[in-house]
Design a protein around this motif. Structure first.
Motif, short mmCIF file in Angstrom:
data_model
loop_
_atom_site.label_atom_id
_atom_site.label_comp_id
_atom_site.label_asym_id
_atom_site.label_seq_id
_atom_site.Cartn_x
_atom_site.Cartn_y
_atom_site.Cartn_z
N VAL A 112 -1.15 48.99 -71.70
CA VAL A 112 -1.93 50.15 -72.12
C VAL A 112 -0.97 51.16 -72.71
O VAL A 112 0.05 51.50 -72.09
CB VAL A 112 -2.70 50.77 -70.93
N ASP A 113 -1.28 51.67 -73.90
CA ASP A 113 -0.36 52.57 -74.59
C ASP A 113 -1.13 53.36 -75.64
O ASP A 113 -2.23 52.95 -76.06
CB ASP A 113 0.77 51.77 -75.23
N SER A 114 -0.57 54.48 -76.06
CA SER A 114 -1.12 55.23 -77.19
C SER A 114 -0.07 55.24 -78.29
O SER A 114 1.06 55.68 -78.07
CB SER A 114 -1.46 56.67 -76.79
N GLN A 115 -0.43 54.77 -79.46
CA GLN A 115 0.47 54.77 -80.60
C GLN A 115 0.41 56.10 -81.37
O GLN A 115 1.09 56.25 -82.38
CB GLN A 115 0.14 53.61 -81.53
N ALA A 116 -0.37 57.05 -80.86
CA ALA A 116 -0.42 58.38 -81.46
C ALA A 116 0.41 59.37 -80.65
O ALA A 116 1.31 60.03 -81.16
CB ALA A 116 -1.85 58.87 -81.58
N SER A 117 0.14 59.46 -79.34
CA SER A 117 0.85 60.41 -78.49
C SER A 117 2.08 59.80 -77.84
O SER A 117 2.86 60.51 -77.21
CB SER A 117 -0.09 60.93 -77.40
N SER A 118 2.28 58.49 -78.00
CA SER A 118 3.43 57.79 -77.43
C SER A 118 3.42 57.87 -75.91
O SER A 118 4.12 58.65 -75.29
CB SER A 118 4.75 58.35 -77.98
N SER A 418 6.54 54.66 -82.48
CA SER A 418 5.09 54.50 -82.52
C SER A 418 4.62 54.43 -83.97
O SER A 418 5.33 54.82 -84.90
CB SER A 418 4.40 55.66 -81.80
N LEU A 419 3.42 53.94 -84.16
CA LEU A 419 2.86 53.86 -85.52
C LEU A 419 2.68 55.24 -86.13
O LEU A 419 2.80 55.41 -87.33
CB LEU A 419 1.52 53.10 -85.48
N TYR A 420 2.40 56.24 -85.29
CA TYR A 420 2.27 57.61 -85.82
C TYR A 420 3.63 58.12 -86.28
O TYR A 420 3.75 58.75 -87.33
CB TYR A 420 1.68 58.54 -84.77
N GLN A 421 4.67 57.87 -85.49
CA GLN A 421 6.01 58.29 -85.89
C GLN A 421 6.45 57.57 -87.15
O GLN A 421 7.26 58.10 -87.93
CB GLN A 421 7.00 58.00 -84.76
N ARG A 422 5.92 56.40 -87.38
CA ARG A 422 6.32 55.61 -88.54
C ARG A 422 5.55 55.98 -89.80
O ARG A 422 6.13 56.08 -90.88
CB ARG A 422 6.13 54.12 -88.19
N PHE A 423 4.22 56.18 -89.70
CA PHE A 423 3.39 56.27 -90.91
C PHE A 423 2.74 57.63 -91.15
O PHE A 423 2.05 57.80 -92.15
CB PHE A 423 2.28 55.21 -90.86
N SER A 424 2.92 58.61 -90.28
CA SER A 424 2.34 59.93 -90.53
C SER A 424 3.16 60.65 -91.60
O SER A 424 4.22 60.17 -92.02
CB SER A 424 2.32 60.75 -89.24
N ASP A 425 2.68 61.83 -92.04
CA ASP A 425 3.43 62.57 -93.05
C ASP A 425 4.76 63.08 -92.50
O ASP A 425 5.62 63.53 -93.25
CB ASP A 425 2.60 63.74 -93.60
N SER A 426 4.94 62.98 -91.16
CA SER A 426 6.21 63.34 -90.54
C SER A 426 7.01 62.10 -90.16
O SER A 426 8.03 62.20 -89.47
CB SER A 426 5.97 64.19 -89.28
N GLY A 427 6.54 60.94 -90.59
CA GLY A 427 7.20 59.68 -90.24
C GLY A 427 8.29 59.32 -91.22
O GLY A 427 8.41 59.89 -92.30
N LYS A 428 9.11 58.36 -90.79
CA LYS A 428 10.21 57.90 -91.64
C LYS A 428 10.35 56.39 -91.53
O LYS A 428 10.29 55.83 -90.43
CB LYS A 428 11.53 58.56 -91.22
N ALA A 429 10.56 55.74 -92.67
CA ALA A 429 10.73 54.29 -92.68
C ALA A 429 12.03 53.86 -92.01
O ALA A 429 12.16 52.73 -91.56
CB ALA A 429 10.69 53.79 -94.11
N SER A 430 13.00 54.77 -91.93
CA SER A 430 14.32 54.42 -91.40
C SER A 430 14.44 54.58 -89.89
O SER A 430 15.53 54.38 -89.33
CB SER A 430 15.39 55.29 -92.07
N LEU A 431 13.36 54.95 -89.19
CA LEU A 431 13.43 55.12 -87.74
C LEU A 431 13.86 53.83 -87.05
O LEU A 431 13.42 52.74 -87.41
CB LEU A 431 12.08 55.56 -87.20
#
Length: 628
Positions: A112-118, A418-431
């Protein structure tokens, strides 16, 4: 470590003395013989576990009476709770100083996990559906893959046994607290079953009294929850069992998001976990389990229009082979598929929708000969976004004679962004994934009703992902005008955990004590050397319990030293000590009464700045278990 003890000696001196005395009454010989699975993912006796582990039973859960799983876990060694208001509010749990996203959480084996709030929504995991909780402290990615940097919490829902049972509970308290639950469990032929449902609600309290202004309307922030679970097993033969489990939980909670708004803010959390598993015992030496599971977490705020939904689907095959004097070999194949629906995923291939998968294989070896025990585990996870990550662990135990045992372990761990950290407008592909490296040493004593344990640990976590606000430089391209997530920090989580209890006549005493220094260890950081936010140098509990006729009376003190709410502002959250009281009265074999008072002296303190904790809460309940 001595400076941490002296800094916290006033609120916690009694905890230290008791923890050094002996062991928790919950750890009796019967419980040490309990079969657990979380520490190795295969069945073993609790007394043989080489990890820092605790098992919470249904009796522990009944004593808590109301609230969520977080209310129970905050009283366990190594745990600290942060909450923005009452029982239904957003809740974080730190294990050994690690962030809330660094604890892997499973319900009946389902991740069980949240990919938005981590991190899991702790406030949405209901007590009423839980039969047992197994807690493993310390990194466990070599067994569980991503997330298990600080530890693992596995929840097992209620299960039927040979005798049909109906269990009904009702109760209520001040501030409109009301609760009702019912459970039907049993076995018919080759089928065992358990079906449970519960509701709970409260008018709550004003969660932000310090925020009262001319434009802010103070009000009580209540909550309501409803939840249900089903667990059905079929023993196809003596060697083969098929089981299906399902849990659903809904929490609707009021909160105050702003001190300038005259709105009734609400959060709505829905958590579901479903699993199908087939366990087979092919011979005395060979066993296997094949499973498929899915969990969803949906989070919504009103009237502010925000909705996010995470789905985690897992497929697993786990097998073990007992080779006698050579030891036991274990093999693991696993696939995890994460999916996030969130309007903030602007850079995903399909805007508003992100997904990825991880494929893993692992192996383990456990061996025991006389006083010596060894355990090795290794695992490789290949992420569709970040490539491969390998983790491993080694643990050993040695019985020193009598009831003493020395054990040590070392291991590595990771958590994928998380997917939010990766694909949001504040995300980065290099994480990059966050990675941990842990070593610990423990000494344990268990004899009769007495037990004592002390564990020293040091967990170095690098590439920590934090949100970096502009104009602070962010490495590489950052599409947002305000800031981005980046791997910019390192943490050193080290400390000493003690547990102990003994019986003094008719009184059972137990205690826990954590002395810790979870610090920012990044020399390039402005916060280098500082304790991480909202972590205390010292915290712990003391509990006393006794039986008088048909009564069981108990009381517990929970204490914590001061903490820093925000490293940038340096605002200090004061230390505190609270007392909880509980009593159970047995009217007959079928009827019992329960009384509970949380925060008995109505202590006012904060775990997050401007947010109050629950005032004194009184609960009176009746439990009816008719004979069928």
């Amino acid at each position: 470590m001595s400076q941490f003890f002296f800094a916290a000696r006033r609120p916690l001196l009694a905890l230290s003395a008791l923890a050094l005395a002996a062991s928790a009454h919950a750890q009796t010989p019967t419980k040490l013989d309990t079969v657990v699975t979380t520490a190795t993912r295969t069945p073993q006796k609790l007394s043989d576990v080489l990890a820092d582990m605790t098992v919470l039973t249904r009796d522990d859960i009944e004593r808590q009476a109301f609230g969520s799983l977080a209310d129970l876990l905050r009283r366990q060694v190594g745990f600290e709770m942060i909450r923005n208001g009452g029982a239904g509010a957003n809740t974080s749990l730190f294990v050994r100083g690690a962030d809330t996203r660094h604890t892997a959480v499973l319900i009946d084996g389902v991740r069980v996990d949240s990919q938005a709030s981590s991190g899991v929504s702790w406030n949405a995991i209901p007590l009423a559906q839980i039969e047992r909780v197994e807690i493993v402290r310390g990194p466990a990615s070599a067994l569980y893959g991503s997330d298990a940097i600080g530890g693992v919490v596995q929840i097992f829902t209620r299960k039927g046994d040979a005798k049909p049972v109906v269990d009904v509970g009702v109760g209520g308290g001040n501030r409109g607290l009301a609760k009702a639950d019912v459970s039907v469990r049993g076995r018919t032929g080759i089928v065992d079953y358990a079906l449970s449902g519960a509701r709970e609600s409260s008018n709550g309290f004003n969660a932000r009294p310090a925020a009262a202004t001319a434009t802010f309307t103070p009000d009580d922030d209540g909550y309501s929850s409803r939840n249900a679970s089903l667990r059905l097993g079929v023993q196809l033969a003596a060697e083969h069992r098929v089981e299906v489990s399902a849990l659903t939980s809904h929490v609707d909670a009021e909160y105050d998001s702003s001190a300038t708004a005259k709105t009734n803010d609400r959060t709505i959390s829905d958590t579901r976990a479903n699993r199908l598993a087939w366990a087979a015992q092919w011979s005395d030496a060979l066993r296997s389990e094949l499973s498929v599971g899915e969990s969803t977490e949906r989070y919504e705020t009103q009237p502010s229009p925000y909705v996010t939904k995470t789905r985690v689907r897992t497929y697993g095959f786990n097998t073990s082979l007992n080779l006698g004097t050579i030891g036991t070999l274990q093999g693991l194949l696993e696939r995890r598929e994460d999916q996030l629906d969130n309007s903030g995923l602007v850079s995903a291939a399909q805007p508003g929708h992100g997904e990825r998968h991880q494929d893993a294989f692992g192996a383990g070896w456990a061996w025991a000969n006389g006083p010596l025990s060894l355990q090795l585990n290794a695992r490789h996870d290949r992420d569709s976004e970040f490539g491969g990550t390998s983790t491993g662990s080694v643990a050993g135990g040695y019985k020193l004679g009598g009831a003493w045992r020395l054990q040590a372990s070392a291991g590595t761990s990771f958590r994928a962004p998380s997917l939010y950290q990766r694909f949001s407008d504040s995300g980065k592909a290099s994480l990059r994934p966050e990675k941990g490296r842990n070593a610990e040493l423990g000494l344990h004593y268990a004899s009769g009703n007495d037990e004592f344990s002390i564990t020293a640990y040091r967990n170095l976590v690098r590439d920590l992902i934090v949100y970096v606000s502009k104009p602070t430089p962010v490495a590489g391209p950052c599409p947002s005008l305000y800031g981005c997530y980046d791997n910019v920090s390192e943490g050193r989580l080290q400390g000493l955990s003690l547990r102990g209890a003994t019986a003094l006549g008719a009184v059972r005493l137990s205690g826990t004590l954590d002395l810790q220094a979870p610090k920012d260890s990044d020399k390039a950081s402005a916060n280098y050397g500082k304790l991480l936010a909202r972590r205390a140098k010292a915290h712990g509990t003391v509990r006393a319990e006794t039986d008088i006729g048909a009564w069981t009376l108990g009381g517990q003190v929970l204490a914590s030293s001061k903490r820093t709410d925000n490293l940038s502002t340096g605002y200090q959250l004061g230390g505190y000590a609270t007392m909880d009281l509980d009593a159970q009265y047995t009217l007959s074999r079928q009827v019992g009464l329960q009384f509970k008072v949380d925060n008995a002296f109505d202590r006012k303190y904060e775990t997050a700045r401007t947010y109050a904790v629950s005032p004194r809460q009184v609960f009176i309940g009746l439990r009816f278990t008719p004979q069928l």
